[in-house]
Design a protein around this motif. Sequence first.
Motif, PDB file in Angstrom:
ATOM      1  N   GLU A  99      44.388  20.966 -27.616  1.00 50.00           N
ATOM      2  CA  GLU A  99      45.493  20.032 -27.361  1.00 50.00           C
ATOM      3  C   GLU A  99      46.520  20.058 -28.482  1.00 50.00           C
ATOM      4  OE1 GLU A  99      46.097  15.387 -26.399  1.00 50.00           O
ATOM      5  OE2 GLU A  99      44.079  16.195 -26.108  1.00 50.00           O
ATOM      6  N   ALA A 100      46.023  20.247 -29.711  1.00 43.30           N
ATOM      7  CA  ALA A 100      46.938  20.264 -30.863  1.00 43.30           C
ATOM      8  C   ALA A 100      47.618  21.620 -31.041  1.00 43.30           C
ATOM      9  CB  ALA A 100      46.157  19.889 -32.125  1.00 43.30           C
ATOM     10  N   GLY A 101      47.306  22.583 -30.176  1.00 49.71           N
ATOM     11  CA  GLY A 101      47.989  23.885 -30.220  1.00 49.71           C
ATOM     12  C   GLY A 101      47.539  24.785 -31.358  1.00 49.71           C
ATOM     13  N   LYS A 102      46.276  24.642 -31.795  1.00 50.86           N
ATOM     14  CA  LYS A 102      45.785  25.514 -32.875  1.00 50.86           C
ATOM     15  C   LYS A 102      45.193  26.797 -32.289  1.00 50.86           C
ATOM     16  CE  LYS A 102      46.192  21.885 -35.663  1.00 50.86           C
ATOM     17  NZ  LYS A 102      47.409  21.691 -36.452  1.00 50.86           N
ATOM     18  N   HIS A 103      45.221  27.858 -33.084  1.00 53.83           N
ATOM     19  CA  HIS A 103      44.363  28.999 -32.796  1.00 53.83           C
ATOM     20  C   HIS A 103      42.940  28.557 -33.140  1.00 53.83           C
ATOM     21  CE1 HIS A 103      47.820  31.606 -32.386  1.00 53.83           C
ATOM     22  NE2 HIS A 103      48.251  31.238 -33.582  1.00 53.83           N
ATOM     23  N   VAL A 104      41.960  28.969 -32.321  1.00 55.29           N
ATOM     24  CA  VAL A 104      40.594  28.476 -32.545  1.00 55.29           C
ATOM     25  C   VAL A 104      39.616  29.643 -32.646  1.00 55.29           C
ATOM     26  CG1 VAL A 104      38.774  26.925 -31.739  1.00 55.29           C
ATOM     27  CG2 VAL A 104      41.144  26.459 -31.114  1.00 55.29           C
ATOM     28  N   TYR A 105      38.765  29.581 -33.646  1.00 52.46           N
ATOM     29  CA  TYR A 105      37.663  30.543 -33.791  1.00 52.46           C
ATOM     30  C   TYR A 105      36.396  29.706 -33.822  1.00 52.46           C
ATOM     31  CZ  TYR A 105      35.361  34.800 -35.557  1.00 52.46           C
ATOM     32  OH  TYR A 105      34.575  35.913 -35.706  1.00 52.46           O
ATOM     33  N   CYS A 106      35.648  29.748 -32.704  1.00 50.29           N
ATOM     34  CA  CYS A 106      34.522  28.823 -32.527  1.00 50.29           C
ATOM     35  C   CYS A 106      33.201  29.586 -32.624  1.00 50.29           C
ATOM     36  CB  CYS A 106      34.627  28.176 -31.140  1.00 50.29           C
ATOM     37  SG  CYS A 106      33.330  26.964 -30.803  1.00 50.29           S
ATOM     38  N   GLU A 107      32.234  28.941 -33.223  1.00 45.99           N
ATOM     39  CA  GLU A 107      30.904  29.550 -33.259  1.00 45.99           C
ATOM     40  C   GLU A 107      30.258  29.505 -31.873  1.00 45.99           C
ATOM     41  OE1 GLU A 107      28.955  31.467 -34.541  1.00 45.99           O
ATOM     42  OE2 GLU A 107      29.996  31.853 -36.388  1.00 45.99           O
ATOM     43  N   LYS A 108      29.262  30.361 -31.715  1.00 47.02           N
ATOM     44  CA  LYS A 108      28.493  30.376 -30.469  1.00 47.02           C
ATOM     45  C   LYS A 108      27.360  29.379 -30.582  1.00 47.02           C
ATOM     46  CE  LYS A 108      24.977  31.582 -31.594  1.00 47.02           C
ATOM     47  NZ  LYS A 108      24.009  31.124 -32.642  1.00 47.02           N
ATOM     48  N   PRO A 109      26.829  28.822 -29.522  1.00 50.93           N
ATOM     49  CA  PRO A 109      27.343  28.911 -28.164  1.00 50.93           C
ATOM     50  C   PRO A 109      28.616  28.061 -28.062  1.00 50.93           C
ATOM     51  CG  PRO A 109      25.620  27.269 -28.285  1.00 50.93           C
ATOM     52  CD  PRO A 109      25.695  27.891 -29.633  1.00 50.93           C
ATOM     53  N   ILE A 110      29.510  28.463 -27.170  1.00 57.03           N
ATOM     54  CA  ILE A 110      30.805  27.767 -27.145  1.00 57.03           C
ATOM     55  C   ILE A 110      30.622  26.272 -26.882  1.00 57.03           C
ATOM     56  CG2 ILE A 110      31.244  28.411 -24.715  1.00 57.03           C
ATOM     57  CD1 ILE A 110      34.249  28.618 -25.590  1.00 57.03           C
ATOM     58  N   VAL A 111      29.733  25.933 -25.950  1.00 57.48           N
ATOM     59  CA  VAL A 111      29.389  24.529 -25.656  1.00 57.48           C
ATOM     60  C   VAL A 111      27.891  24.477 -25.354  1.00 57.48           C
ATOM     61  CG1 VAL A 111      31.683  23.759 -24.889  1.00 57.48           C
ATOM     62  CG2 VAL A 111      30.131  24.843 -23.244  1.00 57.48           C
ATOM     63  N   VAL A 112      27.391  23.342 -24.865  1.00 58.97           N
ATOM     64  CA  VAL A 112      25.929  23.260 -24.732  1.00 58.97           C
ATOM     65  C   VAL A 112      25.400  23.289 -23.300  1.00 58.97           C
ATOM     66  CG1 VAL A 112      25.734  22.060 -26.938  1.00 58.97           C
ATOM     67  CG2 VAL A 112      25.779  20.730 -24.827  1.00 58.97           C
ATOM     68  N   ASP A 113      26.264  23.024 -22.304  1.00 57.44           N
ATOM     69  CA  ASP A 113      25.758  23.075 -20.921  1.00 57.44           C
ATOM     70  C   ASP A 113      26.903  23.298 -19.926  1.00 57.44           C
ATOM     71  OD1 ASP A 113      27.020  20.610 -20.559  1.00 57.44           O
ATOM     72  OD2 ASP A 113      25.201  19.478 -20.983  1.00 57.44           O
ATOM     73  N   ALA A 114      26.544  23.336 -18.654  1.00 58.48           N
ATOM     74  CA  ALA A 114      27.515  23.668 -17.605  1.00 58.48           C
ATOM     75  C   ALA A 114      28.614  22.610 -17.497  1.00 58.48           C
ATOM     76  CB  ALA A 114      26.797  23.801 -16.265  1.00 58.48           C
ATOM     77  N   GLN A 115      28.213  21.368 -17.653  1.00 62.40           N
ATOM     78  CA  GLN A 115      29.198  20.287 -17.547  1.00 62.40           C
ATOM     79  C   GLN A 115      30.266  20.434 -18.637  1.00 62.40           C
ATOM     80  OE1 GLN A 115      27.351  16.472 -17.961  1.00 62.40           O
ATOM     81  NE2 GLN A 115      29.105  15.416 -17.083  1.00 62.40           N
ATOM     82  N   GLU A 116      29.819  20.699 -19.853  1.00 62.22           N
ATOM     83  CA  GLU A 116      30.774  20.888 -20.954  1.00 62.22           C
ATOM     84  C   GLU A 116      31.627  22.134 -20.715  1.00 62.22           C
ATOM     85  OE1 GLU A 116      28.642  18.704 -24.754  1.00 62.22           O
ATOM     86  OE2 GLU A 116      29.261  20.793 -24.917  1.00 62.22           O
ATOM     87  N   ALA A 117      30.993  23.165 -20.170  1.00 62.06           N
ATOM     88  CA  ALA A 117      31.743  24.404 -19.897  1.00 62.06           C
ATOM     89  C   ALA A 117      32.889  24.114 -18.929  1.00 62.06           C
ATOM     90  CB  ALA A 117      30.810  25.465 -19.317  1.00 62.06           C
ATOM     91  N   GLN A 118      32.603  23.294 -17.903  1.00 63.14           N
ATOM     92  CA  GLN A 118      33.630  22.956 -16.921  1.00 63.14           C
ATOM     93  C   GLN A 118      34.783  22.172 -17.568  1.00 63.14           C
ATOM     94  OE1 GLN A 118      33.474  24.120 -13.652  1.00 63.14           O
ATOM     95  NE2 GLN A 118      35.619  23.541 -13.876  1.00 63.14           N
ATOM     96  N   ILE A 119      34.419  21.230 -18.417  1.00 66.47           N
ATOM     97  CA  ILE A 119      35.452  20.424 -19.101  1.00 66.47           C
ATOM     98  C   ILE A 119      36.351  21.332 -19.938  1.00 66.47           C
ATOM     99  CG2 ILE A 119      35.806  18.633 -20.872  1.00 66.47           C
ATOM    100  CD1 ILE A 119      33.160  17.337 -19.869  1.00 66.47           C
ATOM    101  N   LEU A 120      35.727  22.273 -20.639  1.00 67.05           N
ATOM    102  CA  LEU A 120      36.521  23.168 -21.490  1.00 67.05           C
ATOM    103  C   LEU A 120      37.384  24.098 -20.643  1.00 67.05           C
ATOM    104  CD1 LEU A 120      37.137  23.873 -24.379  1.00 67.05           C
ATOM    105  CD2 LEU A 120      35.203  25.444 -24.389  1.00 67.05           C
ATOM    106  N   GLU A 121      36.802  24.606 -19.588  1.00 68.40           N
ATOM    107  CA  GLU A 121      37.549  25.486 -18.689  1.00 68.40           C
ATOM    108  C   GLU A 121      38.787  24.752 -18.151  1.00 68.40           C
ATOM    109  OE1 GLU A 121      35.437  27.985 -15.998  1.00 68.40           O
ATOM    110  OE2 GLU A 121      37.362  28.979 -16.297  1.00 68.40           O
ATOM    111  N   ASP A 122      38.592  23.510 -17.711  1.00 64.92           N
ATOM    112  CA  ASP A 122      39.723  22.725 -17.191  1.00 64.92           C
ATOM    113  C   ASP A 122      40.784  22.529 -18.264  1.00 64.92           C
ATOM    114  OD1 ASP A 122      38.312  22.550 -14.861  1.00 64.92           O
ATOM    115  OD2 ASP A 122      37.672  20.466 -15.122  1.00 64.92           O
TER     116      ASP A 122
END
Length: 399
Positions: A99-122
């Motif tokens: 939301e803040a418009g940063k470049h992001v370098y995230c550690e794995k796993p990107i999130v912890v479950d399918a619900q979070e994956a959907q939120i991030l995808e959206d």
Amino acid sequence: MQESAQTLNVGLIGYGMIGKVHAFGYATLPFYAPDLPVVGKVVAVATSRPESAANAQRALQCEIATTDYREIIDNPKIDVVHICAPNADHLPAALAAIEAGKHVYCEKPIVVDAQEAQILEDAISKPGVPERVRRVAFHLRGFVALRRAKEIIAEGRLGRIRQYRLGYYHSSSLDPSAPFRWKHDKSGGVILDLGSHIVDLLDFLVGLPNELVAQTTKAFPTRPLKTADSTVVQKPTLVEDYVSILTRGTLGANDDPCDVVGVLEATKLANGAEDELSVEISGERGAIRFSLMDSHYLDFFSLDATPVGWLRIPCGGRYDYPESQFPSPKSTTGWTRAHVASLASFYAAIAQQTCAVGTERDAHYRDYGADFAQALRVQRALEIVKRSALERRWERVTL
Ligand SMILES: NC(=O)c1ccc[n+]([C@@H]2O[C@H](COP(=O)([O-])OP(=O)(O)OC[C@H]3O[C@@H](n4cnc5c(N)ncnc54)[C@H](O)[C@@H]3O)[C@@H](O)[C@H]2O)c1
């Protein structure tokens, strides 16, 4: 470093085991990749406690230390955010950074479950979200020997792939006195921790299978935890320490629907193991083998070679850049170097996006990084693994 290089300000969220590796990446990137047109400087760090934040600030010699990572994300002077906090913190930090418009370098796993994956995808696909480079540190792709393996497979030199075995072996869960930590809580577990690496690597090398069945086990039902008043309680462990996955079906690399079978195994119950990744892929004309404990080399077998037999290929000098710039092409490769290569790929992608510089070398870097879309694909595959283990049945891999 290029004289005209643009310097971006970087904030690290988390400075534990892997946060330090990311900082090491920044300290050494000018040696490995001296002509990147965009570079980063760590100016801020966030940790969970004031003392650890102060220690991190001293080590990094950076301007900002905080226990509230929002201070980093909300700071308009910071361009790049690294998410190196425990898994459960990835989603809120990633959403805020996007939301803040940063470049992001995230550690794995990107999130912890399918619900979070959907939120991030959206969140990523929301109209108006600034276009930025967002990568996940699947740094195994940074190993030269594994990229050489990918090339050999893509050239068709293994022929039709028939079977594979990827295993990641640790021993850290075997000690019952090892204290409870976040990795034993519901956002931890070996499927997310080591399984994410091998599922991404399988996808990188040959693609994902059609079907899988998984089984899991945990080492101990509880682990000791010291409470605030220094008494020790036994806290239930909520996740697995071992997973094995049988797979079958067509892989992305094969056009024809031959039945490829495979085994993936990720464990922290392998006594004597340190950080032992092993990769074996076998086709009708040849095979490759790789061991992380011997990471300079790729073993390649080909029925088309003379004489027929295993060839041990030293891969350190395979690409001149950034892998063998420093100290020299003949020097051995290793774990931290793969992380630096992964970071270099991230910066080459930023350079491409922000300065529209696209040298041949930049293109080479960009090839092997894993973006958020890829990490979400891996996450969905891991959900299928969890479901299969829970329900004790074969599952289709539909992503
Ligand atoms: N790619 C790899 O090779 C690799 C290796 C190890 C760990 N990891 C990943 O890195 C992440 C961190 O793992 P680790 O082993 O470094 O953990 P760790 O426990 O060693 O360190 C976690 C750090 O995050 C900080 N932290 C915790 N909550 C925070 C919050 N809310 N805000 C800011 N900082 C916070 C802690 O103070 C600490 O500095 C995990 O997602 C893990 O899966 C990746």
